[in-house]
Design a protein around this motif. Sequence first.
Motif, PDB file in Angstrom:
ATOM      1  N   GLY A  88      20.655  30.118  36.139  1.00 43.62           N
ATOM      2  CA  GLY A  88      21.561  31.237  36.340  1.00 43.62           C
ATOM      3  C   GLY A  88      22.993  30.778  36.534  1.00 43.62           C
ATOM      4  O   GLY A  88      23.927  31.315  35.931  1.00 43.62           O
ATOM      5  N   ALA A  89      23.191  29.761  37.371  1.00 40.98           N
ATOM      6  CA  ALA A  89      24.531  29.221  37.613  1.00 40.98           C
ATOM      7  C   ALA A  89      25.067  28.517  36.371  1.00 40.98           C
ATOM      8  O   ALA A  89      26.259  28.605  36.048  1.00 40.98           O
ATOM      9  N   ALA A  90      24.171  27.816  35.655  1.00 41.69           N
ATOM     10  CA  ALA A  90      24.595  27.129  34.436  1.00 41.69           C
ATOM     11  C   ALA A  90      25.053  28.128  33.385  1.00 41.69           C
ATOM     12  O   ALA A  90      26.064  27.917  32.699  1.00 41.69           O
ATOM     13  N   SER A  91      24.322  29.237  33.247  1.00 39.48           N
ATOM     14  CA  SER A  91      24.706  30.251  32.259  1.00 39.48           C
ATOM     15  C   SER A  91      26.045  30.896  32.633  1.00 39.48           C
ATOM     16  O   SER A  91      26.831  31.259  31.754  1.00 39.48           O
ATOM     17  N   PHE A  92      26.314  31.025  33.936  1.00 43.54           N
ATOM     18  CA  PHE A  92      27.616  31.569  34.359  1.00 43.54           C
ATOM     19  C   PHE A  92      28.740  30.650  33.883  1.00 43.54           C
ATOM     20  O   PHE A  92      29.777  31.126  33.393  1.00 43.54           O
ATOM     21  N   CYS A  93      28.569  29.336  34.026  1.00 42.83           N
ATOM     22  CA  CYS A  93      29.597  28.389  33.577  1.00 42.83           C
ATOM     23  C   CYS A  93      29.839  28.521  32.077  1.00 42.83           C
ATOM     24  O   CYS A  93      30.986  28.500  31.617  1.00 42.83           O
ATOM     25  N   VAL A  94      28.759  28.674  31.317  1.00 41.75           N
ATOM     26  CA  VAL A  94      28.898  28.801  29.864  1.00 41.75           C
ATOM     27  C   VAL A  94      29.632  30.080  29.500  1.00 41.75           C
ATOM     28  O   VAL A  94      30.555  30.085  28.672  1.00 41.75           O
ATOM     29  N   VAL A  95      29.226  31.193  30.108  1.00 34.08           N
ATOM     30  CA  VAL A  95      29.839  32.485  29.782  1.00 34.08           C
ATOM     31  C   VAL A  95      31.304  32.510  30.226  1.00 34.08           C
ATOM     32  O   VAL A  95      32.185  32.964  29.483  1.00 34.08           O
ATOM     33  N   LEU A  96      31.585  32.025  31.437  1.00 31.98           N
ATOM     34  CA  LEU A  96      32.971  31.976  31.908  1.00 31.98           C
ATOM     35  C   LEU A  96      33.814  31.113  30.983  1.00 31.98           C
ATOM     36  O   LEU A  96      34.963  31.460  30.665  1.00 31.98           O
ATOM     37  N   ASN A  97      33.252  30.014  30.519  1.00 34.20           N
ATOM     38  CA  ASN A  97      33.967  29.138  29.599  1.00 34.20           C
ATOM     39  C   ASN A  97      34.334  29.881  28.320  1.00 34.20           C
ATOM     40  O   ASN A  97      35.430  29.719  27.775  1.00 34.20           O
ATOM     41  N   ALA A  98      33.419  30.714  27.833  1.00 34.06           N
ATOM     42  CA  ALA A  98      33.683  31.479  26.615  1.00 34.06           C
ATOM     43  C   ALA A  98      34.810  32.479  26.824  1.00 34.06           C
ATOM     44  O   ALA A  98      35.566  32.785  25.889  1.00 34.06           O
ATOM     45  N   PHE A  99      34.947  33.000  28.043  1.00 36.90           N
ATOM     46  CA  PHE A  99      36.029  33.935  28.328  1.00 36.90           C
ATOM     47  C   PHE A  99      37.356  33.229  28.557  1.00 36.90           C
ATOM     48  O   PHE A  99      38.403  33.867  28.562  1.00 36.90           O
TER      49      PHE A  99
ATOM     50  N   TRP B 226      20.208  36.325  32.283  1.00 42.61           N
ATOM     51  CA  TRP B 226      21.342  35.928  33.115  1.00 42.61           C
ATOM     52  C   TRP B 226      22.649  35.985  32.313  1.00 42.61           C
ATOM     53  O   TRP B 226      23.665  36.511  32.778  1.00 42.61           O
ATOM     54  N   SER B 227      22.606  35.447  31.109  1.00 38.73           N
ATOM     55  CA  SER B 227      23.813  35.368  30.281  1.00 38.73           C
ATOM     56  C   SER B 227      24.334  36.756  29.928  1.00 38.73           C
ATOM     57  O   SER B 227      25.554  37.008  29.986  1.00 38.73           O
ATOM     58  N   LEU B 228      23.435  37.657  29.565  1.00 39.31           N
ATOM     59  CA  LEU B 228      23.867  39.022  29.245  1.00 39.31           C
ATOM     60  C   LEU B 228      24.490  39.698  30.462  1.00 39.31           C
ATOM     61  O   LEU B 228      25.467  40.447  30.340  1.00 39.31           O
ATOM     62  N   GLY B 229      23.925  39.447  31.628  1.00 37.96           N
ATOM     63  CA  GLY B 229      24.498  40.006  32.853  1.00 37.96           C
ATOM     64  C   GLY B 229      25.890  39.477  33.126  1.00 37.96           C
ATOM     65  O   GLY B 229      26.811  40.241  33.469  1.00 37.96           O
ATOM     66  N   TRP B 230      26.077  38.156  32.959  1.00 41.36           N
ATOM     67  CA  TRP B 230      27.400  37.567  33.172  1.00 41.36           C
ATOM     68  C   TRP B 230      28.397  38.079  32.143  1.00 41.36           C
ATOM     69  O   TRP B 230      29.568  38.337  32.478  1.00 41.36           O
ATOM     70  N   VAL B 231      27.959  38.215  30.885  1.00 44.83           N
ATOM     71  CA  VAL B 231      28.852  38.728  29.837  1.00 44.83           C
ATOM     72  C   VAL B 231      29.334  40.130  30.198  1.00 44.83           C
ATOM     73  O   VAL B 231      30.530  40.442  30.106  1.00 44.83           O
TER      74      VAL B 231
ATOM     75  N   ALA C 175      29.471  41.555  33.167  1.00 49.14           N
ATOM     76  CA  ALA C 175      30.329  41.531  34.352  1.00 49.14           C
ATOM     77  C   ALA C 175      31.739  41.069  34.008  1.00 49.14           C
ATOM     78  O   ALA C 175      32.734  41.679  34.441  1.00 49.14           O
ATOM     79  N   LEU C 176      31.851  39.999  33.225  1.00 45.67           N
ATOM     80  CA  LEU C 176      33.165  39.458  32.899  1.00 45.67           C
ATOM     81  C   LEU C 176      33.886  40.302  31.853  1.00 45.67           C
ATOM     82  O   LEU C 176      35.125  40.408  31.877  1.00 45.67           O
ATOM     83  N   LEU C 177      33.134  40.907  30.946  1.00 47.01           N
ATOM     84  CA  LEU C 177      33.753  41.740  29.911  1.00 47.01           C
ATOM     85  C   LEU C 177      34.445  42.957  30.509  1.00 47.01           C
ATOM     86  O   LEU C 177      35.550  43.333  30.101  1.00 47.01           O
ATOM     87  N   PHE C 178      33.804  43.566  31.509  1.00 48.64           N
ATOM     88  CA  PHE C 178      34.354  44.786  32.091  1.00 48.64           C
ATOM     89  C   PHE C 178      35.184  44.531  33.360  1.00 48.64           C
ATOM     90  O   PHE C 178      35.721  45.473  33.948  1.00 48.64           O
ATOM     91  N   ALA C 179      35.306  43.272  33.760  1.00 53.44           N
ATOM     92  CA  ALA C 179      36.077  42.945  34.965  1.00 53.44           C
ATOM     93  C   ALA C 179      37.522  43.457  34.911  1.00 53.44           C
ATOM     94  O   ALA C 179      38.044  43.925  35.939  1.00 53.44           O
ATOM     95  N   PRO C 180      38.213  43.418  33.754  1.00 57.06           N
ATOM     96  CA  PRO C 180      39.599  43.925  33.737  1.00 57.06           C
ATOM     97  C   PRO C 180      39.733  45.393  34.103  1.00 57.06           C
ATOM     98  O   PRO C 180      40.841  45.852  34.418  1.00 57.06           O
ATOM     99  N   LEU C 181      38.626  46.146  34.084  1.00 56.29           N
ATOM    100  CA  LEU C 181      38.701  47.557  34.483  1.00 56.29           C
ATOM    101  C   LEU C 181      39.102  47.705  35.949  1.00 56.29           C
ATOM    102  O   LEU C 181      39.460  48.810  36.384  1.00 56.29           O
ATOM    103  N   VAL C 182      39.049  46.607  36.692  1.00 55.99           N
ATOM    104  CA  VAL C 182      39.503  46.640  38.081  1.00 55.99           C
ATOM    105  C   VAL C 182      40.990  46.997  38.151  1.00 55.99           C
ATOM    106  O   VAL C 182      41.429  47.663  39.108  1.00 55.99           O
ATOM    107  N   VAL C 183      41.770  46.593  37.149  1.00 56.38           N
ATOM    108  CA  VAL C 183      43.219  46.812  37.191  1.00 56.38           C
ATOM    109  C   VAL C 183      43.734  47.697  36.075  1.00 56.38           C
ATOM    110  O   VAL C 183      44.907  48.086  36.086  1.00 56.38           O
ATOM    111  N   VAL C 184      42.904  48.023  35.087  1.00 54.69           N
ATOM    112  CA  VAL C 184      43.339  48.910  34.003  1.00 54.69           C
ATOM    113  C   VAL C 184      42.301  50.029  33.844  1.00 54.69           C
ATOM    114  O   VAL C 184      41.139  49.859  34.217  1.00 54.69           O
ATOM    115  N   GLY C 185      42.720  51.140  33.272  1.00 52.49           N
ATOM    116  CA  GLY C 185      41.822  52.243  33.030  1.00 52.49           C
ATOM    117  C   GLY C 185      40.927  51.998  31.836  1.00 52.49           C
ATOM    118  O   GLY C 185      41.227  51.157  30.978  1.00 52.49           O
ATOM    119  N   PRO C 186      39.823  52.720  31.702  1.00 50.92           N
ATOM    120  CA  PRO C 186      38.904  52.547  30.564  1.00 50.92           C
ATOM    121  C   PRO C 186      39.573  52.753  29.221  1.00 50.92           C
ATOM    122  O   PRO C 186      39.180  52.158  28.214  1.00 50.92           O
TER     123      PRO C 186
END
Length: 233
Positions: A179-190, A214-219, A221-232
């Motif tokens: 799970g942690a390894a897949s997070f590193c891979v997905v974050l790296n892709a972003f 795990w990877s789909l979950g991280w994708v 989470a990170l894909l929609f993270a900018p919605l914290v500061v911008v609207g949909p």
Amino acid sequence: MSPSTRGQAFNRLASVTLSWISNRNFWIALLVIVAAIISGHRLLLGKQFLEDWGIYTHYNNFAIFKSSFFHLVQGKDLYQLHLADHFDYYKYSPTFALLMAPFAILPDGPGLFFWNLLNALALFFAMWYVPLPSDRARGAAIAVLFIELITSLQNSQSNGLVAGLLIGAFAIAERSRQGAASFCVVLNAFVKLFGAASCTMFLFYPGKGRVAVWSLGWVAALLFAPLVVVGPE
């Protein structure tokens, strides 16, 4: 000095050097000092005006990364030229722009230092976590990478972070923490898209279905993270 005396002196020097590069605290202290010196030097070089391009700093990559966060929050197009802020284009994801927030809110000096330090320590801890036979082997491997790391820091690039996430993903996977390894891979892709290629290493580990989930979950989470500061929209 006789040949035997020179040999003894060389052996003592080699012994001291090996003890240093085998010491984790030595490397951490050295990297903090190097990041501070490089950051200070780039800041002292000041700014210059480039005809047709505008203001150019000697830490332009950091200026691009820092500005991207404010452009994201302001709803501006990240991928246009913003010559009032930096030279060249932004070529990373909106998620990366969001993750630059801790560095962007600081003045240029501290922000640049902590950015360079992050890149240096990301690579260092990833290498130190690799299952090598000894701390001496880890230190020697880091020493080989040291000059390239300095070059990257001088240009305030993200290469140390990218390499750290790639190597870290392998080191963590070797400890069966997929799970942690897949997070590193997905974050790296972003951070840089080609980092996604490291997902192929999971072909050589068990639990591929779990890694995919795990990877789909991280994708997501990170894909929609900018919605914290911008609207949909």
